[in-house]
Write a protein that holds these residues in place. Structure first.
Motif, mmCIF file in Angstrom:
data_model
loop_
_atom_site.group_PDB
_atom_site.id
_atom_site.type_symbol
_atom_site.label_atom_id
_atom_site.label_comp_id
_atom_site.label_asym_id
_atom_site.label_seq_id
_atom_site.Cartn_x
_atom_site.Cartn_y
_atom_site.Cartn_z
ATOM 1 N N LEU A 11 0.893 -1.180 -0.117
ATOM 2 C CA LEU A 11 0.157 0.040 -0.135
ATOM 3 C C LEU A 11 0.827 1.240 -0.048
ATOM 4 O O LEU A 11 0.524 2.300 -0.654
ATOM 5 N N ARG A 12 1.931 1.271 0.591
ATOM 6 C CA ARG A 12 2.860 2.267 0.786
ATOM 7 C C ARG A 12 3.450 2.567 -0.387
ATOM 8 O O ARG A 12 3.726 3.705 -0.938
ATOM 9 N N GLU A 13 4.125 1.342 -1.052
ATOM 10 C CA GLU A 13 4.913 1.564 -2.188
ATOM 11 C C GLU A 13 3.957 1.998 -3.499
ATOM 12 O O GLU A 13 4.503 2.428 -4.695
ATOM 13 N N THR A 14 2.705 1.626 -3.290
ATOM 14 C CA THR A 14 1.801 2.069 -4.583
ATOM 15 C C THR A 14 0.982 3.229 -4.258
ATOM 16 O O THR A 14 0.043 3.901 -5.084
ATOM 17 N N GLY A 15 1.444 4.071 -3.433
ATOM 18 C CA GLY A 15 0.944 5.425 -3.085
ATOM 19 C C GLY A 15 -0.613 5.597 -2.492
ATOM 20 O O GLY A 15 -1.328 6.416 -2.757
ATOM 21 N N CYS A 16 -0.685 4.361 -1.696
ATOM 22 C CA CYS A 16 -2.019 4.142 -1.178
ATOM 23 C C CYS A 16 -1.797 4.444 0.372
ATOM 24 O O CYS A 16 -2.772 3.481 1.184
ATOM 25 N N GLU A 17 -1.186 5.230 0.817
ATOM 26 C CA GLU A 17 -1.051 5.399 2.408
ATOM 27 C C GLU A 17 -2.386 5.960 2.976
ATOM 28 O O GLU A 17 -2.538 5.488 4.368
ATOM 29 N N ASP A 18 -3.161 6.431 2.208
ATOM 30 C CA ASP A 18 -4.620 6.729 2.633
ATOM 31 C C ASP A 18 -5.083 5.775 3.402
ATOM 32 O O ASP A 18 -6.242 5.648 4.160
ATOM 33 N N VAL A 19 -5.200 4.645 2.680
ATOM 34 C CA VAL A 19 -5.733 3.333 2.939
ATOM 35 C C VAL A 19 -5.314 2.803 4.417
ATOM 36 O O VAL A 19 -6.187 2.836 5.321
ATOM 37 N N GLY A 175 2.623 7.151 -9.099
ATOM 38 C CA GLY A 175 2.591 6.528 -10.448
ATOM 39 C C GLY A 175 1.667 5.377 -10.782
ATOM 40 O O GLY A 175 1.699 4.894 -12.062
ATOM 41 N N HIS A 176 1.045 4.625 -9.757
ATOM 42 C CA HIS A 176 0.268 3.590 -9.942
ATOM 43 C C HIS A 176 -0.910 3.867 -10.095
ATOM 44 O O HIS A 176 -1.472 4.834 -9.828
ATOM 45 N N LYS A 177 -1.931 3.031 -10.919
ATOM 46 C CA LYS A 177 -3.219 3.186 -11.281
ATOM 47 C C LYS A 177 -4.098 2.731 -9.900
ATOM 48 O O LYS A 177 -3.752 1.498 -9.286
ATOM 49 N N ARG A 178 -5.499 3.323 -9.732
ATOM 50 C CA ARG A 178 -6.118 2.825 -8.636
ATOM 51 C C ARG A 178 -7.683 3.317 -9.310
ATOM 52 O O ARG A 178 -7.779 4.563 -9.549
ATOM 53 N N LEU A 179 -8.360 2.139 -9.276
ATOM 54 C CA LEU A 179 -9.603 2.279 -9.593
ATOM 55 C C LEU A 179 -10.527 3.540 -8.681
ATOM 56 O O LEU A 179 -10.244 3.947 -7.694
ATOM 57 N N PRO A 180 -11.542 4.106 -9.412
ATOM 58 C CA PRO A 180 -12.133 5.185 -8.623
ATOM 59 C C PRO A 180 -12.899 4.540 -7.318
ATOM 60 O O PRO A 180 -13.058 3.537 -7.608
#
Length: 195
Positions: A11-19, A175-180
């Protein structure tokens, strides 16, 4: 605990720290283990062990054990979710209606729908991504699409790509993709620490 560390790392490596910041990482490994064990007791013990690190469970025996032995009023949570029998009982020709029914019965909040009863790609592109898209994007909640068969991890990547083609994606800080936010994917079978 190792699986929790792995989930947080990626989650951190893909820019999803908010999760992680919102505590949602505690729901990234869900316990469906009751159906694959030899007894209610083993489901309770294994499910309670899962609840040490995660909050998502469909194992009622674990919740009962946590309450009885550890005084936990609510040790875990689940969401409304379909299973293959509830989808296939509508018949192949009415699968779209079954999916629409899930969204109508649960107009807000999280809802999960098994989507591979007949053709996961038709479900992603035609049903979720076309016929029901406006219901999904306009509802106050999240649809969790569940492929439950196919070769791992390829099937998950293919489903993500099909949904991205219909719903788009956002780019994370790395720079990773995340669904809406209105749509997510859960893989419910064949997952272990090595997959």
């Amino acid at each position: 605990r190792e699986q929790k560390k792995i989930i947080r790392k990626y989650l951190r490596e893909t820019g999803c720290e908010d999760v992680i910041d919102n505590g949602l990482d505690l729901f990234k490994l869900h316990d469906f283990g009751f159906r694959g064990v030899s007894s209610v007791e083993s489901a309770a013990i294994g499910g309670a062990a899962h609840l040490v690190n995660f909050l998502g469970t469909d194992t009622m025996a674990a919740l009962q054990m946590a309450k009885e032995f550890y005084g936990m009023d609510c040790a875990g949570y689940s969401i409304p979710a379909s299973e293959h029998s509830t989808m296939t009982s509508w018949g192949r020709d009415k699968e779209l209606d079954a999916m629409r029914n899930m969204l109508q019965q649960y107009p807000k909040g999280l809802v999960a729908c098994v989507s591979d009863s007949y053709d996961i790609f038709q479900a992603c592109e035609q049903y979720w991504g076309t016929e029901l898209k406006s219901m999904i994007t306009e509802r106050d909640g999240v649809l969790v699409v569940r492929p439950d068969s196919g070769e791992l991890p390829k099937i998950v990547l293919d489903v993500l790509a099909k949904l991205e083609g219909k719903f788009g994606s956002e780019e994370t800080s790395t720079g990773h993709k995340r669904l809406p936010p209105c749509i997510r994917v859960i893989q419910g079978d064949g997952i272990d620490i090595n997959s």
